[in-house]
Design an enzyme around this catalytic site. Structure first.
Site, PDB file in Angstrom:
ATOM      1  N   ASP A  23     -22.928  21.667  -7.418  1.00 44.97           N
ATOM      2  CA  ASP A  23     -21.732  21.420  -6.611  1.00 44.97           C
ATOM      3  C   ASP A  23     -20.708  22.538  -6.739  1.00 44.97           C
ATOM      4  O   ASP A  23     -20.818  23.423  -7.593  1.00 44.97           O
ATOM      5  CB  ASP A  23     -21.101  20.066  -6.983  1.00 44.97           C
ATOM      6  CG  ASP A  23     -21.135  19.782  -8.477  1.00 44.97           C
ATOM      7  OD1 ASP A  23     -21.243  20.739  -9.261  1.00 44.97           O
ATOM      8  OD2 ASP A  23     -21.066  18.603  -8.867  1.00 44.97           O
ATOM      9  N   ASN A  50     -17.145   7.539 -14.123  1.00 40.95           N
ATOM     10  CA  ASN A  50     -17.398   6.479 -13.134  1.00 40.95           C
ATOM     11  C   ASN A  50     -18.880   6.405 -12.727  1.00 40.95           C
ATOM     12  O   ASN A  50     -19.226   5.714 -11.782  1.00 40.95           O
ATOM     13  CB  ASN A  50     -16.514   6.684 -11.887  1.00 40.95           C
ATOM     14  CG  ASN A  50     -16.834   7.986 -11.140  1.00 40.95           C
ATOM     15  OD1 ASN A  50     -17.794   8.668 -11.451  1.00 40.95           O
ATOM     16  ND2 ASN A  50     -16.027   8.312 -10.140  1.00 40.95           N
ATOM     17  N   HIS A  96     -20.758   9.012 -11.707  1.00 38.57           N
ATOM     18  CA  HIS A  96     -21.236   9.971 -10.704  1.00 38.57           C
ATOM     19  C   HIS A  96     -22.215  10.980 -11.307  1.00 38.57           C
ATOM     20  O   HIS A  96     -22.174  11.269 -12.500  1.00 38.57           O
ATOM     21  CB  HIS A  96     -20.082  10.661  -9.963  1.00 38.57           C
ATOM     22  CG  HIS A  96     -19.305  11.679 -10.741  1.00 38.57           C
ATOM     23  ND1 HIS A  96     -17.951  11.860 -10.584  1.00 38.57           N
ATOM     24  CD2 HIS A  96     -19.673  12.600 -11.671  1.00 38.57           C
ATOM     25  CE1 HIS A  96     -17.544  12.841 -11.374  1.00 38.57           C
ATOM     26  NE2 HIS A  96     -18.555  13.293 -12.041  1.00 38.57           N
ATOM     27  N   GLU A 121     -20.133  10.321  -5.760  1.00 35.88           N
ATOM     28  CA  GLU A 121     -19.228   9.309  -6.296  1.00 35.88           C
ATOM     29  C   GLU A 121     -19.782   7.907  -6.031  1.00 35.88           C
ATOM     30  O   GLU A 121     -20.688   7.731  -5.200  1.00 35.88           O
ATOM     31  CB  GLU A 121     -17.859   9.461  -5.624  1.00 35.88           C
ATOM     32  CG  GLU A 121     -17.157  10.800  -5.895  1.00 35.88           C
ATOM     33  CD  GLU A 121     -16.505  10.871  -7.280  1.00 35.88           C
ATOM     34  OE1 GLU A 121     -17.043  10.309  -8.248  1.00 35.88           O
ATOM     35  OE2 GLU A 121     -15.450  11.519  -7.382  1.00 35.88           O
TER      36      GLU A 121
HETATM   37  C1  F6R Z   1     -20.693  19.159 -12.613  1.00 41.10           C
HETATM   38  C2  F6R Z   1     -21.035  17.836 -12.090  1.00 41.10           C
HETATM   39  C3  F6R Z   1     -20.419  16.599 -12.621  1.00 41.10           C
HETATM   40  C4  F6R Z   1     -20.248  16.585 -14.144  1.00 41.10           C
HETATM   41  C5  F6R Z   1     -19.568  15.305 -14.595  1.00 41.10           C
HETATM   42  C6  F6R Z   1     -19.294  15.307 -16.073  1.00 41.10           C
HETATM   43  O1  F6R Z   1     -21.424  20.164 -11.933  1.00 41.10           O
HETATM   44  O2  F6R Z   1     -21.804  17.777 -11.190  1.00 41.10           O
HETATM   45  O3  F6R Z   1     -21.207  15.495 -12.242  1.00 41.10           O
HETATM   46  O4  F6R Z   1     -21.500  16.719 -14.743  1.00 41.10           O
HETATM   47  O5  F6R Z   1     -18.363  15.143 -13.914  1.00 41.10           O
HETATM   48  O6  F6R Z   1     -18.352  16.296 -16.349  1.00 41.10           O
HETATM   49  P1  F6R Z   1     -17.951  16.666 -17.843  1.00 41.10           P
HETATM   50  O7  F6R Z   1     -19.157  17.287 -18.461  1.00 41.10           O
HETATM   51  O8  F6R Z   1     -16.831  17.652 -17.694  1.00 41.10           O
HETATM   52  O9  F6R Z   1     -17.546  15.397 -18.511  1.00 41.10           O
END
Ligand code: F6R
Length: 246
Positions: free
Chosen positions: A67, A135, A137, A142
């Site tokens: 992403d 959450n 995701h 989401e």
């Molecule tokens: C990042 C991504 C997100 C993160 C998730 C956890 O490329 O796709 O899904 O993996 O938000 O983020 P952290 O590791 O910062 O808790």
């Protein structure tokens, strides 16, 4: 799902780095799906260390990132393009032509999604690395995202904006872009294997739902229960609510 409990963050990072290294050694021209965020920082550091020791060769590896935010240029240090170069690509012998990160123009998000998805349709990801949002995701898919989704643009949920402000934007929620482009859930499920890493108490509910909850779009990571090759590596805090022994 194979579930491994790590002693701590360093142990989680090393275990995941070992799996990724094995993939690169067994198939030097492999396609890696990569994630950003705070969780994989230690893992990338470990891969760089092993590369510098001469144990890893990235010259034929292809990477595809999950992403990217809308509205941040590549030299903005909060962009995922910058993150990946700063944490991994600038330190190993990867060929820049083999690196894929969504390009997000401000006015043509639909076209940007199509371009990325066309590229994804031509390859098979050997190993997809994932983190998980508080959450539930995965990528920026989401809660409520269709399991059949392909690369799409996303209005980020308030909870994600809060989480990411805390970690990356010096707490400034207004600075966090409100939209992003993300690979879809179907793109993730098409990977041959998935490695998901999670640590910390703020992931305990999401981890519980992903492993022991019903498979539901309300907790996107739960879809991984339907994937045939998923490895989950979690520290004690993230595993705290699991009821079964793994
Ligand atoms: C990042 C991504 C997100 C993160 C998730 C956890 O490329 O796709 O899904 O993996 O938000 O983020 P952290 O590791 O910062 O808790």
């Amino acid at each position: 799902m194979k579930i491994y409990k790590a002693k701590d963050y360093a142990d989680m990072s090393r275990k995941a780095a070992n799996i990724i290294s094995a993939q690169i050694i067994m198939k030097p021209e492999c396609v890696l799906g990569l994630a950003t965020g705070s969780t994989p920082v230690g893992l990338y550091k470990q891969l760089v260390e092993w590369y510098k020791k001469g144990d890893l060769d990235f010259s034929a590896v292809k990477t595809i990132n999950l992403d990217e935010y809308k509205g941040l240029s590549q030299d903005n240090d909060q962009s995922y393009y910058y993150f990946m170069h700063d944490n991994l690509f600038n330190h190993v012998d990867i060929n820049e032509e083999n690196v894929h990160i969504p390009t997000v123009s401000n006015d043509h998000l639909e076209d940007d999604c199509k371009t990325y998805n066309d590229m994804l349709n031509k390859v098979t990801i050997d190993l997809q690395l994932l983190g998980i949002g508080g959450n539930g995701h995965i990528g920026f898919n989401e809660p409520g995202t269709d399991f059949n989704s392909k690369t799409h643009y996303v209005d980020l949920k308030e909870s994600t904006i809060k989480d990411n402000a805390r970690l990356f934007f010096n707490g400034d929620e207004d600075a966090v872009p409100k939209q992003a482009i993300s690979m879809g859930i179907q793109n993730i499920m098409d990977a041959k294997s998935v490695v998901l890493i999670a640590c910390g108490k703020n992931k305990e509910d999401a981890v519980k739902g992903m492993i022991e909850g019903p498979v539901t779009p309300e907790l996107p990571a739960s879809v991984l229960q339907n994937h045939k090759d998923v490895t989950v590596i979690i520290d004690k805090a993230a595993a705290a609510l699991l009821e079964k022994e793994y």
